[in-house]
Scaffold this active site. Structure first.
Site, PDB file in Angstrom:
ATOM      1  N   ARG A 118     -25.721  -0.062 -13.437  1.00 50.59           N
ATOM      2  CA  ARG A 118     -25.842  -0.905 -14.473  1.00 50.59           C
ATOM      3  C   ARG A 118     -25.718  -0.178 -15.513  1.00 50.59           C
ATOM      4  NH1 ARG A 118     -30.924  -1.433 -11.287  1.00 50.59           N
ATOM      5  NH2 ARG A 118     -31.624  -3.752 -10.410  1.00 50.59           N
ATOM      6  N   LYS A 140     -15.385  -3.921 -27.068  1.00 51.86           N
ATOM      7  CA  LYS A 140     -15.559  -5.054 -26.438  1.00 51.86           C
ATOM      8  C   LYS A 140     -14.619  -4.814 -24.468  1.00 51.86           C
ATOM      9  CE  LYS A 140     -15.242  -8.860 -29.834  1.00 51.86           C
ATOM     10  NZ  LYS A 140     -14.664  -9.598 -30.750  1.00 51.86           N
ATOM     11  N   GLU A 182      -0.225  -6.779 -34.524  1.00 52.80           N
ATOM     12  CA  GLU A 182      -2.407  -5.704 -34.877  1.00 52.80           C
ATOM     13  C   GLU A 182      -2.354  -5.411 -35.421  1.00 52.80           C
ATOM     14  OE1 GLU A 182      -4.130  -7.520 -33.256  1.00 52.80           O
ATOM     15  OE2 GLU A 182      -3.591  -8.419 -31.284  1.00 52.80           O
ATOM     16  N   LYS A 224     -11.287  -0.187 -38.250  1.00 58.48           N
ATOM     17  CA  LYS A 224     -11.682  -1.183 -36.842  1.00 58.48           C
ATOM     18  C   LYS A 224     -13.376  -0.731 -36.959  1.00 58.48           C
ATOM     19  CE  LYS A 224     -11.755  -3.079 -32.721  1.00 58.48           C
ATOM     20  NZ  LYS A 224     -11.503  -4.267 -31.555  1.00 58.48           N
ATOM     21  N   GLU A 234     -20.594  -8.747 -33.297  1.00 58.12           N
ATOM     22  CA  GLU A 234     -19.477  -9.786 -33.981  1.00 58.12           C
ATOM     23  C   GLU A 234     -20.480 -11.091 -34.347  1.00 58.12           C
ATOM     24  OE1 GLU A 234     -15.692 -10.604 -32.333  1.00 58.12           O
ATOM     25  OE2 GLU A 234     -15.786 -13.140 -32.632  1.00 58.12           O
ATOM     26  N   ARG A 238     -17.255  -8.715 -38.023  1.00 60.41           N
ATOM     27  CA  ARG A 238     -16.275  -8.341 -36.745  1.00 60.41           C
ATOM     28  C   ARG A 238     -15.143  -9.820 -36.444  1.00 60.41           C
ATOM     29  NH1 ARG A 238     -16.944  -4.763 -31.313  1.00 60.41           N
ATOM     30  NH2 ARG A 238     -15.426  -5.196 -30.634  1.00 60.41           N
ATOM     31  N   ASN A 242      -9.792 -11.414 -35.837  1.00 59.78           N
ATOM     32  CA  ASN A 242      -9.397 -12.045 -35.021  1.00 59.78           C
ATOM     33  C   ASN A 242      -8.682 -12.712 -36.073  1.00 59.78           C
ATOM     34  OD1 ASN A 242     -10.663 -11.924 -32.559  1.00 59.78           O
ATOM     35  ND2 ASN A 242     -12.054 -12.747 -32.973  1.00 59.78           N
ATOM     36  N   HIS A 245      -5.549 -15.276 -34.065  1.00 61.60           N
ATOM     37  CA  HIS A 245      -6.101 -15.171 -32.730  1.00 61.60           C
ATOM     38  C   HIS A 245      -5.955 -16.412 -32.376  1.00 61.60           C
ATOM     39  CE1 HIS A 245      -5.865 -10.673 -32.625  1.00 61.60           C
ATOM     40  NE2 HIS A 245      -6.201 -10.782 -31.907  1.00 61.60           N
ATOM     41  N   HIS A 249      -4.135 -17.358 -29.469  1.00 57.83           N
ATOM     42  CA  HIS A 249      -4.288 -17.752 -28.632  1.00 57.83           C
ATOM     43  C   HIS A 249      -3.713 -19.003 -27.897  1.00 57.83           C
ATOM     44  CE1 HIS A 249      -7.878 -14.414 -28.740  1.00 57.83           C
ATOM     45  NE2 HIS A 249      -7.191 -13.551 -28.032  1.00 57.83           N
ATOM     46  N   HIS A 262       0.826 -10.758 -25.577  1.00 60.79           N
ATOM     47  CA  HIS A 262      -0.236 -10.847 -27.195  1.00 60.79           C
ATOM     48  C   HIS A 262      -0.556 -10.517 -28.298  1.00 60.79           C
ATOM     49  CE1 HIS A 262      -4.735 -11.538 -28.536  1.00 60.79           C
ATOM     50  NE2 HIS A 262      -4.781  -9.660 -28.860  1.00 60.79           N
TER      51      HIS A 262
HETATM   52  P1  NAD Z   1      -1.386  -4.132 -21.788  1.00 56.52           P
HETATM   53  O1  NAD Z   1      -1.696  -3.046 -21.073  1.00 56.52           O
HETATM   54  O2  NAD Z   1      -0.775  -4.860 -20.164  1.00 56.52           O
HETATM   55  O3  NAD Z   1       0.158  -2.926 -21.417  1.00 56.52           O
HETATM   56  C1  NAD Z   1       1.152  -3.489 -21.329  1.00 56.52           C
HETATM   57  C2  NAD Z   1       2.380  -2.965 -20.836  1.00 56.52           C
HETATM   58  O4  NAD Z   1       2.536  -1.381 -20.608  1.00 56.52           O
HETATM   59  C3  NAD Z   1       1.850  -2.933 -19.080  1.00 56.52           C
HETATM   60  O5  NAD Z   1       3.215  -3.070 -18.241  1.00 56.52           O
HETATM   61  C4  NAD Z   1       1.760  -1.201 -19.195  1.00 56.52           C
HETATM   62  O6  NAD Z   1       1.738  -1.164 -17.604  1.00 56.52           O
HETATM   63  C5  NAD Z   1       2.673  -0.535 -20.058  1.00 56.52           C
HETATM   64  N1  NAD Z   1       2.676   1.108 -20.706  1.00 56.52           N
HETATM   65  C6  NAD Z   1       1.127   0.945 -21.056  1.00 56.52           C
HETATM   66  N2  NAD Z   1       1.148   1.705 -22.035  1.00 56.52           N
HETATM   67  C7  NAD Z   1       2.640   2.976 -21.375  1.00 56.52           C
HETATM   68  C8  NAD Z   1       3.170   3.374 -21.885  1.00 56.52           C
HETATM   69  N3  NAD Z   1       2.680   4.105 -22.434  1.00 56.52           N
HETATM   70  N4  NAD Z   1       4.772   3.948 -21.596  1.00 56.52           N
HETATM   71  C9  NAD Z   1       4.926   3.201 -20.859  1.00 56.52           C
HETATM   72  N5  NAD Z   1       3.765   2.075 -20.626  1.00 56.52           N
HETATM   73  C10 NAD Z   1       3.286   2.170 -20.898  1.00 56.52           C
HETATM   74  O7  NAD Z   1      -1.180  -4.435 -22.488  1.00 56.52           O
HETATM   75  P2  NAD Z   1      -1.862  -4.049 -23.879  1.00 56.52           P
HETATM   76  O8  NAD Z   1      -1.234  -4.991 -24.636  1.00 56.52           O
HETATM   77  O9  NAD Z   1      -2.004  -2.512 -24.102  1.00 56.52           O
HETATM   78  O10 NAD Z   1      -3.276  -4.696 -23.877  1.00 56.52           O
HETATM   79  C11 NAD Z   1      -3.304  -6.376 -23.607  1.00 56.52           C
HETATM   80  C12 NAD Z   1      -4.029  -6.293 -22.884  1.00 56.52           C
HETATM   81  O11 NAD Z   1      -5.803  -5.428 -24.544  1.00 56.52           O
HETATM   82  C13 NAD Z   1      -4.886  -7.553 -23.053  1.00 56.52           C
HETATM   83  O12 NAD Z   1      -5.660  -8.541 -21.939  1.00 56.52           O
HETATM   84  C14 NAD Z   1      -6.015  -8.015 -24.507  1.00 56.52           C
HETATM   85  O13 NAD Z   1      -6.906  -9.117 -24.053  1.00 56.52           O
HETATM   86  C15 NAD Z   1      -7.143  -6.914 -24.316  1.00 56.52           C
HETATM   87  N6  NAD Z   1      -7.258  -6.824 -25.497  1.00 56.52           N
HETATM   88  C16 NAD Z   1      -8.208  -6.197 -25.248  1.00 56.52           C
HETATM   89  C17 NAD Z   1      -8.879  -6.358 -27.147  1.00 56.52           C
HETATM   90  C18 NAD Z   1     -10.808  -5.826 -26.884  1.00 56.52           C
HETATM   91  O14 NAD Z   1     -11.318  -5.865 -28.134  1.00 56.52           O
HETATM   92  N7  NAD Z   1     -10.853  -5.268 -26.433  1.00 56.52           N
HETATM   93  C19 NAD Z   1      -8.474  -6.027 -28.582  1.00 56.52           C
HETATM   94  C20 NAD Z   1      -7.122  -6.686 -27.816  1.00 56.52           C
HETATM   95  C21 NAD Z   1      -6.561  -7.000 -26.965  1.00 56.52           C
HETATM   96  N1  GLY Z   2     -10.048  -7.259 -31.131  1.00 53.82           N
HETATM   97  C1  GLY Z   2     -10.775  -8.037 -32.082  1.00 53.82           C
HETATM   98  C2  GLY Z   2     -12.179  -7.276 -31.577  1.00 53.82           C
HETATM   99  O1  GLY Z   2     -12.756  -5.860 -31.077  1.00 53.82           O
HETATM  100  O2  GLY Z   2     -12.993  -7.652 -31.837  1.00 53.82           O
END
Ligand code: NAD
Ligand code: GLY
Length: 354
Positions: A118, A140, A182, A224, A234, A238, A242, A245, A249, A262
């Site tokens: 939990r 998120k 971003e 942010k 949101e 917030r 997007n 997006h 998406h 992305h």
């Molecule tokens: P990711 O986590 O897949 O990382 C991208 C690649 O880079 C991976 O292969 C990873 O292993 C590699 N990598 C990471 N750091 C590294 C480093 N310092 N050196 C070498 N390689 C490295 O992708 P991302 O773009 O970081 O994140 C995308 C994800 O984030 C998606 O799932 C998306 O939905 C999510 N997201 C969430 C939010 C939120 O608010 N929670 C916002 C935007 C995106």
């Molecule tokens: N990445 C969008 C949010 O955090 O709301």
């Protein structure tokens, strides 16, 4: 540098940003209650950062757990693997999780933290530019379902975010560019002076000059944090994060997740949002060109995939989380530096630009 703060009353937390932050134990210790820490990372990142994170967590009982690398592993199956590991090793509610990786690791670890017994504490240590400027801040958390991305998750805030800008050194160029998408987003949606700063400092950003990188990450996190503090779940404001997006998406879904990163899909989506805004005379043609030029300068796409029809976009947009009462909601720039949420975009407007 003084830490930034996400102000959410009792759930407020700091964001530490500096070179070498990952080995600085003073950024971790105040946020760990018990003796046990489980670092969740992936098989690519463990060899890169294991020594550093272990140094910062010296004195704790540290267990490093890996999942496979990639968006394809942001699943309930990986969630279950992490959960099983925690249960098999009898971790109690005093365990602290550390999410060491990009947005995939941050989102899945956050969701485990939200739900293990939990809820347990967790710290975000984002290692991609995208996760440093966006996903690690704001709480998120999610995993994907075959029927939709991020469809299973929770709002659950970390205890701290530790951003080490040295992680940029090993980041693949394509991932760096996706993060820049971003970064540029913050300028277009709410911070015109920042948009101009990025334009003026392109070269320093491309060469990852540490003071400039620190500044841009700080500025994005501050933007942010301000938004999240006002609208954590949101309800309205917030949603502006997007920008690009709704289009993005649709591109990701149509092409198959992972084919377009992305950030790449969001880049094309921001151009499409700007073009739509221009048809309403909210942006001038020159401003659309300015946006395109900045996005293109970081080797990001400024158009969607050629083979995607307007109907393809609409099919996916109707499944977007922002759909309310069957209305597709778009975030559009009302001016360069101020976006708004728009609910009355017509199909014929979409046809004009897609
Ligand atoms: P990711 O986590 O897949 O990382 C991208 C690649 O880079 C991976 O292969 C990873 O292993 C590699 N990598 C990471 N750091 C590294 C480093 N310092 N050196 C070498 N390689 C490295 O992708 P991302 O773009 O970081 O994140 C995308 C994800 O984030 C998606 O799932 C998306 O939905 C999510 N997201 C969430 C939010 C939120 O608010 N929670 C916002 C935007 C995106
Ligand atoms: N990445 C969008 C949010 O955090 O709301």
């Amino acid at each position: 540098m003084e830490a930034l703060k996400v102000s959410l009353g009792e759930r407020s937390y700091p964001i530490y940003i500096e070179s070498g932050a990952m080995v600085n134990s003073s950024f971790f210790v105040p946020h760990i209650q018990g003796k046990k820490v489980v670092v969740v990372t992936n098989t690519t990142l463990k060899p890169l950062f294991e020594d550093k994170i272990s140094q910062a967590l010296d004195g704790y009982d540290v267990d490093i757990f890996c999942i496979e690398d990639g968006e394809a592993y942001k699943t309930l199956a990986s969630y279950e693997k992490i959960m099983s590991h925690l249960l098999e090793h009898n971790y109690g509610r005093d365990v602290t999780l550390v999410a060491l990786g990009g947005g995939v690791i941050g989102d899945i670890t956050g969701f485990v933290a939200a739900t293990y017994q939990r809820g347990v504490d967790f710290i975000q240590v984002p290692t991609t530019l995208l996760s440093q400027v966006d996903s690690s801040v704001g709480g998120k958390t999610a995993v994907n379902h075959p029927l939709g991305k991020n469809m299973i998750g929770a709002f659950y805030q970390p205890k701290a975010v530790v951003i080490d800008i040295d992680t940029m050194n090993s980041l693949p160029a394509k991932e760096f560019a996706a993060g820049m998408s971003e970064v540029i987003k913050y300028g277009i949606l709410g911070d015109k002076p920042f948009f101009e700063y990025i334009e003026q400092n392109q070269q320093a950003i491309k060469t990852k000059q540490p003071d400039v990188m620190t500044y841009i990450i700080q500025r994005c996190c501050q933007n942010k944090a301000d938004i999240v503090a006002q609208d954590e779940k949101e309800a309205g404001l917030r949603a502006l994060l997007n920008l690009g997006h709704t289009f993005g998406h649709a591109i990701e879904a149509e092409m198959g997740y992972g084919v377009w990163l992305h950030g790449e899909a969001v880049a094309a989506g921001m151009v499409q949002a700007a073009e739509l805004a221009a048809t309403r005379a909210w942006l001038t043609a020159e401003e659309v060109e300015q946006i395109k030029a900045l996005i293109a300068s970081f080797d990001l796409p400024i158009a969607g995939p050629e083979q995607m029809s307007c109907a393809d976009y609409i099919k996916h947009m109707k499944k977007d989380k922002k759909v309310q009462a069957d209305t597709i909601r778009f975030v559009l720039p009302k001016t360069l530096g101020r976006a708004i949420l728009v609910k009355d975009v017509t199909e014929s407007e979409l046809q004009q630009i897609l």
